[in-house]
Scaffold this motif. Structure first.
Motif, mmCIF file in Angstrom:
data_model
loop_
_atom_site.group_PDB
_atom_site.id
_atom_site.type_symbol
_atom_site.label_atom_id
_atom_site.label_comp_id
_atom_site.label_asym_id
_atom_site.label_seq_id
_atom_site.Cartn_x
_atom_site.Cartn_y
_atom_site.Cartn_z
ATOM 1 N N ILE A 81 0.829 -1.189 0.000
ATOM 2 C CA ILE A 81 0.000 0.000 0.000
ATOM 3 C C ILE A 81 0.875 1.257 0.000
ATOM 4 N N VAL A 82 1.933 1.234 0.799
ATOM 5 C CA VAL A 82 2.828 2.394 0.870
ATOM 6 C C VAL A 82 3.508 2.627 -0.482
ATOM 7 N N GLY A 83 3.891 1.533 -1.145
ATOM 8 C CA GLY A 83 4.522 1.655 -2.463
ATOM 9 C C GLY A 83 3.581 2.285 -3.472
ATOM 10 N N ASN A 84 2.315 1.919 -3.442
ATOM 11 C CA ASN A 84 1.331 2.515 -4.359
ATOM 12 C C ASN A 84 1.121 3.998 -4.059
ATOM 13 N N LYS A 85 1.110 4.337 -2.780
ATOM 14 C CA LYS A 85 0.947 5.747 -2.405
ATOM 15 C C LYS A 85 2.141 6.569 -2.890
ATOM 16 N N ILE A 86 3.340 6.027 -2.719
ATOM 17 C CA ILE A 86 4.543 6.739 -3.166
ATOM 18 C C ILE A 86 4.562 6.874 -4.679
ATOM 19 N N LEU B 288 4.032 10.297 -9.412
ATOM 20 C CA LEU B 288 3.384 10.594 -10.692
ATOM 21 C C LEU B 288 2.658 11.936 -10.643
ATOM 22 N N GLY B 289 1.986 12.187 -9.526
ATOM 23 C CA GLY B 289 1.292 13.462 -9.385
ATOM 24 C C GLY B 289 2.243 14.641 -9.416
ATOM 25 N N LEU B 290 3.327 14.546 -8.678
ATOM 26 C CA LEU B 290 4.315 15.622 -8.671
ATOM 27 C C LEU B 290 4.984 15.784 -10.027
ATOM 28 N N TYR B 291 5.331 14.670 -10.643
ATOM 29 C CA TYR B 291 5.985 14.717 -11.954
ATOM 30 C C TYR B 291 5.074 15.350 -12.993
ATOM 31 N N LEU B 292 3.828 14.884 -13.049
ATOM 32 C CA LEU B 292 2.895 15.428 -14.037
ATOM 33 C C LEU B 292 2.571 16.891 -13.742
#
Length: 131
Positions: A1-6, A11-15
């Motif tokens: 779960i932590v890996g998916n959140k990271i 992706l959010g920050l990059y985009l």
């Protein structure tokens, strides 16, 4: 779960960062091409005796409106979105997103402001006939 959140965070920050740079670059290019097209008009104003300070203020107003009207809309959109997101976050856990949001907003404003300043200085140089 932590890996998916990271992964989602990355992706959010990059985009977000990519879209910010793309938007600022498009605005800068549009303003600089418009300034290049307006060089003869500024030369006419110079010949008519309009002070350089007044022409510089005209360029500043034009570039500022072009940059800050979309920014104002984005700030309103972000405020509404973050209000809704904070309500969801508060229900799920006790995390305060205000500090991280403020740091992110400051970072984005620095980047956007740098593009604005570079665009203004380039447009002003063209309006003065030195570009």
């Amino acid at each position: 779960i932590v890996g998916n959140k990271i992964l989602a965070l990355f992706l959010g920050l990059y985009l977000g960062f990519t879209f910010l740079l793309a938007a600022a670059a498009v605005l800068a290019l549009q303003q600089l091409s418009q300034a290049a097209d307006n060089v003869p008009r500024y030369q006419i104003l110079s010949r008519l005796g309009v002070p350089e300070r007044m022409r510089d203020r005209s360029v500043l107003t034009q570039v500022a409106l072009s940059f800050f009207l979309p920014l104002a809309l984005a700030v309103v959109h972000a405020a509404v979105g973050m209000t809704a997101a904070n309500a969801v976050i508060a229900q799920v856990g006790r995390v305060d997103a205000a500090a991280s949001s403020a740091v992110t907003a400051a970072f984005l404003l620095v980047i956007y402001g740098a593009y604005f300043l570079a665009t203004y200085l380039g447009s002003r140089r063209m309006a003065r006939g030195r570009g």
